[in-house]
Design a protein around this motif. Structure first.
Motif, PDB file in Angstrom:
ATOM      1  N   ASP A 137      22.089  42.881  60.326  1.00 46.16           N
ATOM      2  CA  ASP A 137      21.490  42.926  58.982  1.00 46.16           C
ATOM      3  C   ASP A 137      20.144  42.201  58.912  1.00 46.16           C
ATOM      4  O   ASP A 137      19.192  42.697  58.304  1.00 46.16           O
ATOM      5  CB  ASP A 137      22.465  42.380  57.915  1.00 46.16           C
ATOM      6  CG  ASP A 137      22.874  40.939  58.171  1.00 46.16           C
ATOM      7  OD1 ASP A 137      22.625  40.414  59.278  1.00 46.16           O
ATOM      8  OD2 ASP A 137      23.451  40.329  57.235  1.00 46.16           O
ATOM      9  N   THR A 138      20.040  41.049  59.598  1.00 47.11           N
ATOM     10  CA  THR A 138      18.789  40.299  59.531  1.00 47.11           C
ATOM     11  C   THR A 138      17.675  40.947  60.359  1.00 47.11           C
ATOM     12  O   THR A 138      16.522  40.540  60.256  1.00 47.11           O
ATOM     13  CB  THR A 138      18.997  38.847  60.017  1.00 47.11           C
ATOM     14  OG1 THR A 138      19.697  38.889  61.260  1.00 47.11           O
ATOM     15  CG2 THR A 138      19.802  38.051  59.010  1.00 47.11           C
ATOM     16  N   ASP A 139      18.021  41.939  61.180  1.00 50.49           N
ATOM     17  CA  ASP A 139      17.007  42.609  61.999  1.00 50.49           C
ATOM     18  C   ASP A 139      16.442  43.863  61.335  1.00 50.49           C
ATOM     19  O   ASP A 139      15.435  44.410  61.794  1.00 50.49           O
ATOM     20  CB  ASP A 139      17.593  42.993  63.371  1.00 50.49           C
ATOM     21  CG  ASP A 139      17.863  41.780  64.235  1.00 50.49           C
ATOM     22  OD1 ASP A 139      17.250  40.717  63.992  1.00 50.49           O
ATOM     23  OD2 ASP A 139      18.693  41.885  65.162  1.00 50.49           O
ATOM     24  N   VAL A 140      17.072  44.336  60.265  1.00 51.18           N
ATOM     25  CA  VAL A 140      16.607  45.580  59.622  1.00 51.18           C
ATOM     26  C   VAL A 140      15.114  45.505  59.265  1.00 51.18           C
ATOM     27  O   VAL A 140      14.346  46.414  59.607  1.00 51.18           O
ATOM     28  CB  VAL A 140      17.461  45.915  58.370  1.00 51.18           C
ATOM     29  CG1 VAL A 140      16.798  47.018  57.537  1.00 51.18           C
ATOM     30  CG2 VAL A 140      18.861  46.348  58.782  1.00 51.18           C
ATOM     31  N   PRO A 141      14.639  44.428  58.611  1.00 47.54           N
ATOM     32  CA  PRO A 141      13.215  44.410  58.235  1.00 47.54           C
ATOM     33  C   PRO A 141      12.274  44.486  59.438  1.00 47.54           C
ATOM     34  O   PRO A 141      11.208  45.111  59.350  1.00 47.54           O
ATOM     35  CB  PRO A 141      13.056  43.071  57.496  1.00 47.54           C
ATOM     36  CG  PRO A 141      14.418  42.773  56.966  1.00 47.54           C
ATOM     37  CD  PRO A 141      15.360  43.258  58.035  1.00 47.54           C
ATOM     38  N   ALA A 142      12.660  43.898  60.569  1.00 41.01           N
ATOM     39  CA  ALA A 142      11.799  43.944  61.762  1.00 41.01           C
ATOM     40  C   ALA A 142      11.676  45.368  62.288  1.00 41.01           C
ATOM     41  O   ALA A 142      10.588  45.817  62.654  1.00 41.01           O
ATOM     42  CB  ALA A 142      12.354  43.026  62.847  1.00 41.01           C
ATOM     43  N   TYR A 143      12.787  46.094  62.318  1.00 38.82           N
ATOM     44  CA  TYR A 143      12.743  47.487  62.783  1.00 38.82           C
ATOM     45  C   TYR A 143      11.854  48.338  61.873  1.00 38.82           C
ATOM     46  O   TYR A 143      11.123  49.202  62.332  1.00 38.82           O
ATOM     47  CB  TYR A 143      14.156  48.091  62.825  1.00 38.82           C
ATOM     48  CG  TYR A 143      14.917  47.725  64.081  1.00 38.82           C
ATOM     49  CD1 TYR A 143      14.888  48.542  65.205  1.00 38.82           C
ATOM     50  CD2 TYR A 143      15.655  46.554  64.141  1.00 38.82           C
ATOM     51  CE1 TYR A 143      15.572  48.200  66.360  1.00 38.82           C
ATOM     52  CE2 TYR A 143      16.346  46.199  65.293  1.00 38.82           C
ATOM     53  CZ  TYR A 143      16.300  47.018  66.401  1.00 38.82           C
ATOM     54  OH  TYR A 143      16.963  46.671  67.540  1.00 38.82           O
ATOM     55  N   VAL A 144      11.949  48.071  60.568  1.00 37.63           N
ATOM     56  CA  VAL A 144      11.195  48.895  59.614  1.00 37.63           C
ATOM     57  C   VAL A 144       9.715  48.503  59.632  1.00 37.63           C
ATOM     58  O   VAL A 144       8.840  49.368  59.696  1.00 37.63           O
ATOM     59  CB  VAL A 144      11.794  48.762  58.192  1.00 37.63           C
ATOM     60  CG1 VAL A 144      10.969  49.552  57.188  1.00 37.63           C
ATOM     61  CG2 VAL A 144      13.243  49.261  58.184  1.00 37.63           C
TER      62      VAL A 144
ATOM     63  N   ASP B 127      18.600  38.997  49.940  1.00 34.42           N
ATOM     64  CA  ASP B 127      18.515  37.674  50.584  1.00 34.42           C
ATOM     65  C   ASP B 127      17.663  37.734  51.843  1.00 34.42           C
ATOM     66  O   ASP B 127      16.768  36.918  52.060  1.00 34.42           O
ATOM     67  CB  ASP B 127      19.922  37.144  50.905  1.00 34.42           C
ATOM     68  CG  ASP B 127      20.782  38.159  51.662  1.00 34.42           C
ATOM     69  OD1 ASP B 127      20.570  39.365  51.474  1.00 34.42           O
ATOM     70  OD2 ASP B 127      21.657  37.739  52.439  1.00 34.42           O
ATOM     71  N   VAL B 128      17.916  38.766  52.660  1.00 32.26           N
ATOM     72  CA  VAL B 128      17.179  38.920  53.915  1.00 32.26           C
ATOM     73  C   VAL B 128      15.704  39.233  53.630  1.00 32.26           C
ATOM     74  O   VAL B 128      14.800  38.682  54.260  1.00 32.26           O
ATOM     75  CB  VAL B 128      17.826  40.043  54.763  1.00 32.26           C
ATOM     76  CG1 VAL B 128      16.978  40.391  55.967  1.00 32.26           C
ATOM     77  CG2 VAL B 128      19.227  39.632  55.191  1.00 32.26           C
ATOM     78  N   LEU B 129      15.471  40.111  52.663  1.00 35.68           N
ATOM     79  CA  LEU B 129      14.092  40.489  52.333  1.00 35.68           C
ATOM     80  C   LEU B 129      13.303  39.295  51.804  1.00 35.68           C
ATOM     81  O   LEU B 129      12.151  39.080  52.168  1.00 35.68           O
ATOM     82  CB  LEU B 129      14.095  41.636  51.303  1.00 35.68           C
ATOM     83  CG  LEU B 129      14.653  42.967  51.828  1.00 35.68           C
ATOM     84  CD1 LEU B 129      14.882  43.948  50.681  1.00 35.68           C
ATOM     85  CD2 LEU B 129      13.700  43.584  52.861  1.00 35.68           C
TER      86      LEU B 129
ATOM     87  N   LYS C  25      21.418  29.034  55.968  1.00 34.54           N
ATOM     88  CA  LYS C  25      20.887  30.083  56.838  1.00 34.54           C
ATOM     89  C   LYS C  25      19.585  30.640  56.254  1.00 34.54           C
ATOM     90  O   LYS C  25      18.973  31.520  56.849  1.00 34.54           O
ATOM     91  CB  LYS C  25      21.904  31.231  56.945  1.00 34.54           C
ATOM     92  CG  LYS C  25      23.128  30.898  57.766  1.00 34.54           C
ATOM     93  CD  LYS C  25      24.079  32.081  57.877  1.00 34.54           C
ATOM     94  CE  LYS C  25      24.954  32.183  56.659  1.00 34.54           C
ATOM     95  NZ  LYS C  25      26.027  33.201  56.778  1.00 34.54           N
ATOM     96  N   PHE C  26      19.201  30.122  55.072  1.00 33.59           N
ATOM     97  CA  PHE C  26      18.035  30.662  54.360  1.00 33.59           C
ATOM     98  C   PHE C  26      17.025  29.548  54.057  1.00 33.59           C
ATOM     99  O   PHE C  26      16.821  29.183  52.893  1.00 33.59           O
ATOM    100  CB  PHE C  26      18.491  31.343  53.059  1.00 33.59           C
ATOM    101  CG  PHE C  26      19.477  32.448  53.272  1.00 33.59           C
ATOM    102  CD1 PHE C  26      19.036  33.735  53.536  1.00 33.59           C
ATOM    103  CD2 PHE C  26      20.846  32.199  53.233  1.00 33.59           C
ATOM    104  CE1 PHE C  26      19.935  34.760  53.758  1.00 33.59           C
ATOM    105  CE2 PHE C  26      21.757  33.221  53.450  1.00 33.59           C
ATOM    106  CZ  PHE C  26      21.313  34.504  53.714  1.00 33.59           C
TER     107      PHE C  26
ATOM    108  N   ALA D  47      21.863  45.145  48.091  1.00 33.04           N
ATOM    109  CA  ALA D  47      21.114  45.785  49.179  1.00 33.04           C
ATOM    110  C   ALA D  47      20.035  46.705  48.605  1.00 33.04           C
ATOM    111  O   ALA D  47      20.279  47.438  47.642  1.00 33.04           O
ATOM    112  CB  ALA D  47      22.062  46.573  50.067  1.00 33.04           C
ATOM    113  N   TRP D  48      18.879  46.649  49.214  1.00 32.84           N
ATOM    114  CA  TRP D  48      17.734  47.452  48.780  1.00 32.84           C
ATOM    115  C   TRP D  48      17.305  48.406  49.889  1.00 32.84           C
ATOM    116  O   TRP D  48      17.479  48.106  51.080  1.00 32.84           O
ATOM    117  CB  TRP D  48      16.547  46.549  48.433  1.00 32.84           C
ATOM    118  CG  TRP D  48      16.673  45.848  47.118  1.00 32.84           C
ATOM    119  CD1 TRP D  48      17.578  44.874  46.795  1.00 32.84           C
ATOM    120  CD2 TRP D  48      15.883  46.062  45.952  1.00 32.84           C
ATOM    121  NE1 TRP D  48      17.394  44.473  45.498  1.00 32.84           N
ATOM    122  CE2 TRP D  48      16.349  45.178  44.956  1.00 32.84           C
ATOM    123  CE3 TRP D  48      14.817  46.905  45.652  1.00 32.84           C
ATOM    124  CZ2 TRP D  48      15.794  45.128  43.674  1.00 32.84           C
ATOM    125  CZ3 TRP D  48      14.257  46.847  44.386  1.00 32.84           C
ATOM    126  CH2 TRP D  48      14.746  45.982  43.411  1.00 32.84           C
TER     127      TRP D  48
END
Ligand code: PRP
Length: 260
Positions: free
Chosen positions: A100-107, A120-122, A165-166, A228-229
């Motif tokens: 889940d925390t890697d999604v933004p890096a891939y995009v 939260d991740v974004l 974690k944030f 989730a966004w």
């Protein structure tokens, strides 16, 4: 604070849904591929690549896409097994299963055109992405908590330690409140930090509240409501504008929710 955080303003160039033309009923299940006005593919062979987080969000996302008439069941755990790259050409899609925390890096890196990531991740990573749609799944909250029997006296001016974690969200929150404190970055089991003397408070995700209860922690305040966004890469928003707009519109009709 950037326009991305907490703002409902559309971002410049943000992919938005295509307007529905009157008298043209939506075809029930067209594949999500870009086509010109004559129906020819604009990007032959190019599948729209979606980064999906592993875990519970994956199941909820697959159910949501199904409601929008998009069949991602080939990417569910039972079907996909251990495969992490799943082509679904019938839908014009390719799914990447990532942490889940890697999604933004891939995009952001263009390896996926779009992805599904928690608020939260974004907010924590604050990457250069469009975030066009709140999918309303994976709801929880990011909260401050402390031991029931050792509440923090903020006026006492002691050296406070927050484990989380944030760290970025926590620092911004403390700064906004004018609180000086040490932020300790952890990767898991955050709840035990105050019990064993590593921290005075924690900032962590709360869903049912059971984890806090089991560790005799009480919530002090909510920092962020989480869901989730859909997030979209800058290049993809231009190159794959048609299918992305179509996907956002179809999911938007299902969730009927907030758009940016
Ligand atoms: C989150 C969070 C808590 C728990 C809260 O962890 O860090 O530990 O869920 O849920 P509850 O309020 O329903 O008890 P998660 O399950 O995401 O695992 P992780 O710590 O490995 O990220």
């Amino acid at each position: 604070m950037s326009a991305r955080r907490g703002s409902a303003r559309p971002r410049p160039g943000s992919p938005g849904p295509q307007p529905r033309r009157k008298g043209h009923p939506t075809v029930s299940k067209p594949p999500v591929v870009p086509r010109d006005s004559d129906g020819r593919s604009l990007t032959p062979g190019r599948l729209l690549t979606v980064a999906l987080p592993a875990g519970r969000i994956r199941d909820e996302a697959i159910a949501l896409f199904a409601q929008a008439g998009i069949d991602l069941s080939a990417a569910d755990r039972a079907h996909a097994g251990r495969r992490l790259v799943i082509a679904i050409p019938e839908e014009g899609l390719r799914v990447l299963i990532v942490r889940d925390t890697d999604v933004p890096a891939y995009v952001e890196g263009g390896a996926a055109d779009l992805g599904i990531a928690g608020r939260d991740v974004l907010e924590e990573q604050d990457r250069d992405l469009y975030e066009p749609l709140d999918l309303g799944i994976g709801r929880c909250r990011l909260a401050v908590a402390e031991p029931e029997d050792r509440p923090v006296d903020e006026a006492a001016h002691i050296h406070l330690r927050y484990a989380t974690k944030f760290p970025e969200i926590t620092r911004r929150h403390l700064q906004a409140r004018g609180t000086v404190a040490e932020v300790i970055k952890l990767y898991g089991s955050v709840e035990i930090a105050p019990l064993v003397g590593l921290a005075d408070r924690i900032v962590d995700l709360v869903s049912s509240g059971e984890t806090l209860r089991q560790h005799r922690l009480r919530e002090v305040e909510t920092i962020l409501e989480v869901s989730a966004w859909l997030c979209v890469g800058r290049a993809a928003a231009k190159l794959m504008a048609g299918p992305i707009d179509d996907l956002v519109a179809r999911l938007g009709r299902v969730v009927g929710g907030k758009r940016r």
